[in-house]
Design an enzyme around this catalytic site. Structure first.
Site, mmCIF file in Angstrom:
data_model
loop_
_atom_site.group_PDB
_atom_site.id
_atom_site.type_symbol
_atom_site.label_atom_id
_atom_site.label_comp_id
_atom_site.label_asym_id
_atom_site.label_seq_id
_atom_site.Cartn_x
_atom_site.Cartn_y
_atom_site.Cartn_z
ATOM 1 N N VAL A 1 0.844 -1.202 0.000
ATOM 2 C CA VAL A 1 0.000 0.000 0.000
ATOM 3 C C VAL A 1 0.877 1.249 0.000
ATOM 4 O O VAL A 1 0.643 2.193 -0.769
ATOM 5 C CB VAL A 1 -0.977 -0.008 1.205
ATOM 6 C CG1 VAL A 1 -1.687 1.341 1.341
ATOM 7 C CG2 VAL A 1 -1.984 -1.141 1.069
ATOM 8 N N VAL B 1 2.516 1.803 -3.466
ATOM 9 C CA VAL B 1 1.601 2.310 -4.485
ATOM 10 C C VAL B 1 1.132 3.723 -4.143
ATOM 11 O O VAL B 1 1.024 4.574 -5.023
ATOM 12 C CB VAL B 1 0.406 1.351 -4.672
ATOM 13 C CG1 VAL B 1 -0.634 1.940 -5.623
ATOM 14 C CG2 VAL B 1 0.905 0.001 -5.209
ATOM 15 N N GLU B 2 0.890 3.986 -2.866
ATOM 16 C CA GLU B 2 0.398 5.308 -2.460
ATOM 17 C C GLU B 2 1.446 6.409 -2.642
ATOM 18 O O GLU B 2 1.143 7.473 -3.167
ATOM 19 C CB GLU B 2 -0.063 5.286 -1.000
ATOM 20 C CG GLU B 2 -1.414 4.656 -0.781
ATOM 21 C CD GLU B 2 -2.580 5.518 -1.241
ATOM 22 O OE1 GLU B 2 -2.374 6.539 -1.930
ATOM 23 O OE2 GLU B 2 -3.715 5.151 -0.926
ATOM 24 N N SER B 3 2.668 6.151 -2.181
ATOM 25 C CA SER B 3 3.640 7.255 -2.116
ATOM 26 C C SER B 3 5.021 6.915 -2.644
ATOM 27 O O SER B 3 5.886 7.793 -2.656
ATOM 28 C CB SER B 3 3.786 7.721 -0.664
ATOM 29 O OG SER B 3 4.427 6.703 0.103
#
Length: 199
Positions: A73, A76-78
């Protein structure tokens, strides 16, 4: 000279064709070597690094979550950029919206951290991991639906599931109505699988 053919203008073709074969064999050997190197864990770890892993593992351990799912996560997020702010205002490693962060700290059992400090990796990981765990419980252990809700919001995902627009599975992820969420889910679980293979 055996194996040498002279052309009409007297040049030797056999020597050139032998040299060409030698270069082709060398190129093939190099390609095989490069492919073999690409399959090593060292190269895989270079291509798919894990940062903040001790912090991720510590936070995930509090909620019995797979730390590699949390890492996926974050990736993919940051892309592990602690000071990232999205165009819609999501902040930090786990890209939480400030309103969501303020809601989180009011919940029982939530981490006692400041929602105004989301650029701090430890704060972002503490809040984001708690929120992911909350979503997994809200969707009765369905990690795929929880990851979709992490992106689109739990009410929206609940509506898709109840209306039969999506079945809540990774195999059916191409039926997620919102493209951004569809790609988010697919990318998170791609990274999760890669991390499980590598780490």
């Amino acid at each position: 000279m055996a194996g040498v053919v002279r052309s009409a203008d007297g040049r030797m073709k056999g020597a050139f064709s032998g040299r060409r074969r030698w270069w082709m064999v060398l190129l093939l050997v190099l390609l095989i070597a490069v492919f073999a190197i690409m399959q090593t864990k060292w190269v895989a770890r270079w291509m798919y690094p894990l940062y903040y892993y001790d912090d991720i593992r510590a936070e995930a351990g509090q909620y019995d979550l797979d730390p590699l799912l949390v890492a996926a996560v974050v990736r993919v997020e940051s892309s592990f950029a602690e000071d990232r702010v999205s165009k819609v205002g999501a902040v930090g490693l786990m890209q939480l919206m400030p309103d969501t962060a303020r809601w989180i700290v009011q919940q029982p059992g939530a981490p006692r951290v400041s929602p105004d400090d989301l650029k701090n990796p430890k704060v972002s990981l503490a809040m984001g991991t708690w929120y992911l765990n909350y979503l997994i419980h809200r969707f009765q252990g369905n990690e795929v639906a929880a990851v979709a809700a992490y992106n689109a919001g739990p009410n929206r995902v609940q509506e898709w599931l109840q209306a039969g627009k999506w079945d809540g599975t990774l195999d059916g992820a191409d039926r997620i109505p919102v493209g951004e969420t569809r790609h988010f889910v697919q990318r998170v679980f791609f990274m999760f699988d890669r991390y499980k293979e590598i780490y």
